[in-house]
Design a protein around this motif. Sequence first.
Motif, mmCIF file in Angstrom:
data_model
loop_
_atom_site.group_PDB
_atom_site.id
_atom_site.type_symbol
_atom_site.label_atom_id
_atom_site.label_comp_id
_atom_site.label_asym_id
_atom_site.label_seq_id
_atom_site.Cartn_x
_atom_site.Cartn_y
_atom_site.Cartn_z
ATOM 1 N N GLY A 2 19.718 -44.451 -0.588
ATOM 2 C CA GLY A 2 20.266 -45.292 0.495
ATOM 3 C C GLY A 2 19.679 -46.915 -0.082
ATOM 4 N N PHE A 3 20.209 -47.806 0.400
ATOM 5 C CA PHE A 3 19.809 -49.251 -0.018
ATOM 6 C C PHE A 3 19.302 -49.983 1.543
ATOM 7 N N LEU A 4 18.355 -50.647 1.537
ATOM 8 C CA LEU A 4 17.677 -51.307 2.499
ATOM 9 C C LEU A 4 16.752 -52.179 2.270
ATOM 10 N N HIS A 5 16.567 -53.148 3.024
ATOM 11 C CA HIS A 5 15.555 -54.204 2.874
ATOM 12 C C HIS A 5 14.498 -53.711 3.792
ATOM 13 N N ASP A 6 13.298 -53.914 2.908
ATOM 14 C CA ASP A 6 11.959 -53.638 3.516
ATOM 15 C C ASP A 6 11.323 -54.835 3.895
ATOM 16 N N THR A 7 10.762 -54.992 4.972
ATOM 17 C CA THR A 7 10.127 -56.255 5.158
ATOM 18 C C THR A 7 8.799 -56.077 4.835
ATOM 19 N N TYR A 8 8.268 -56.692 3.901
ATOM 20 C CA TYR A 8 7.036 -56.789 3.443
ATOM 21 C C TYR A 8 6.535 -58.227 3.050
ATOM 22 N N PRO A 9 5.457 -58.482 3.515
ATOM 23 C CA PRO A 9 4.448 -58.098 4.305
ATOM 24 C C PRO A 9 5.349 -58.442 5.707
ATOM 25 N N PRO A 10 4.620 -57.937 6.772
ATOM 26 C CA PRO A 10 5.242 -58.375 8.205
ATOM 27 C C PRO A 10 5.552 -59.841 8.343
ATOM 28 N N PRO A 11 6.562 -59.915 9.221
ATOM 29 C CA PRO A 11 7.005 -61.416 9.599
ATOM 30 C C PRO A 11 5.862 -62.221 10.043
ATOM 31 N N ARG A 149 12.294 -57.655 0.621
ATOM 32 C CA ARG A 149 12.683 -57.232 -0.716
ATOM 33 C C ARG A 149 13.563 -55.881 -0.504
ATOM 34 N N PRO A 150 14.827 -55.787 -1.601
ATOM 35 C CA PRO A 150 15.567 -54.712 -1.538
ATOM 36 C C PRO A 150 14.757 -53.287 -1.975
ATOM 37 N N ILE A 151 14.948 -52.327 -1.454
ATOM 38 C CA ILE A 151 14.443 -51.144 -2.061
ATOM 39 C C ILE A 151 15.649 -50.023 -1.898
ATOM 40 N N VAL A 152 15.096 -48.889 -2.998
ATOM 41 C CA VAL A 152 16.003 -47.834 -2.799
ATOM 42 C C VAL A 152 15.143 -46.766 -2.387
ATOM 43 N N VAL A 153 16.108 -45.846 -1.222
ATOM 44 C CA VAL A 153 15.207 -44.685 -0.967
ATOM 45 C C VAL A 153 15.708 -43.537 -1.328
ATOM 46 N N GLU A 156 14.494 -37.750 -0.582
ATOM 47 C CA GLU A 156 12.966 -37.234 -0.196
ATOM 48 C C GLU A 156 12.469 -38.347 0.913
ATOM 49 N N GLY A 157 12.738 -39.642 0.884
ATOM 50 C CA GLY A 157 12.420 -40.853 1.579
ATOM 51 C C GLY A 157 11.474 -41.492 0.791
ATOM 52 N N HIS A 158 11.136 -41.176 -0.625
ATOM 53 C CA HIS A 158 10.374 -42.196 -1.343
ATOM 54 C C HIS A 158 11.037 -43.454 -1.337
ATOM 55 N N LYS A 159 10.189 -44.500 -1.484
ATOM 56 C CA LYS A 159 10.831 -45.893 -1.427
ATOM 57 C C LYS A 159 10.606 -46.343 -3.062
ATOM 58 N N CYS A 160 11.464 -47.017 -3.333
ATOM 59 C CA CYS A 160 11.469 -47.621 -4.887
ATOM 60 C C CYS A 160 11.907 -48.875 -4.981
ATOM 61 N N ASP A 161 10.868 -50.051 -5.428
ATOM 62 C CA ASP A 161 11.244 -51.264 -5.589
ATOM 63 C C ASP A 161 12.609 -51.323 -6.665
ATOM 64 N N LEU A 162 13.464 -52.351 -6.264
ATOM 65 C CA LEU A 162 14.709 -52.494 -7.246
ATOM 66 C C LEU A 162 14.077 -53.310 -8.615
ATOM 67 N N VAL A 163 13.178 -54.199 -8.408
ATOM 68 C CA VAL A 163 12.739 -54.988 -9.583
ATOM 69 C C VAL A 163 11.380 -54.258 -9.869
#
Length: 194
Positions: A2-11, A149-153, A156-163
């Motif tokens: 899946g493709f989502l945006h992870d908010t990092y660090p918090p706002p 930042r956009p990440i791929v999940v 198994e739910g593991h997050k991976c940075d696209l860059v």
Amino acid sequence: MGFLHDTYPPPKTHIQYISIKTVEKLTYNNKILTIADIISINVVPDLNGITQNARIIQDKVVNIGLIPATITVTVLGVDLPLTLTTSLPFQEHTDCPGACPEDRLHETPLEVEGIFTQPGVPVLGVAGLELVEGILVKVILRTTLTVTRPIVVDKEGHKCDLVQHRCQPFTTPPTVTFPAPPNGNGNGVGGPTP
């Protein structure tokens, strides 16, 4: 995946930008007015006309810009108030640990948190050779910054940075030249008019 945006660090919330401008000599009918002649000062910022630029550098968000404002000064012995239309520069850098240059920045519209004026501040005159009394104008703005930042999940739910090398340390500090404000906004030119 899946493709989502992870908010990092918090706002970050309630980030303040401070805009400062010093108004030099006030004149009316070729007479230089003194600070003692001032009855009141009113500053009206134009939030719709703000020009701003923001960039993310390693662990920081840098934001600079200009706020158009109308400054009205009521002076003893002058029938109409003096009005100056100008632009107030602002700049701020906000610590944002974990932010990287290729992240995405989202910023809420700027809100005025306070306006302060102080007459009688010594400043260099137009020719730069003499000290004259001026009016210090300070506008405090508030906003909320969110870095994502956009990440791929994977399944198994593991997050991976696209860059993969997004946050590699840089060998030389970044140099950023922002574009000039549109329509000459911020040239600071314009004298008081009755």
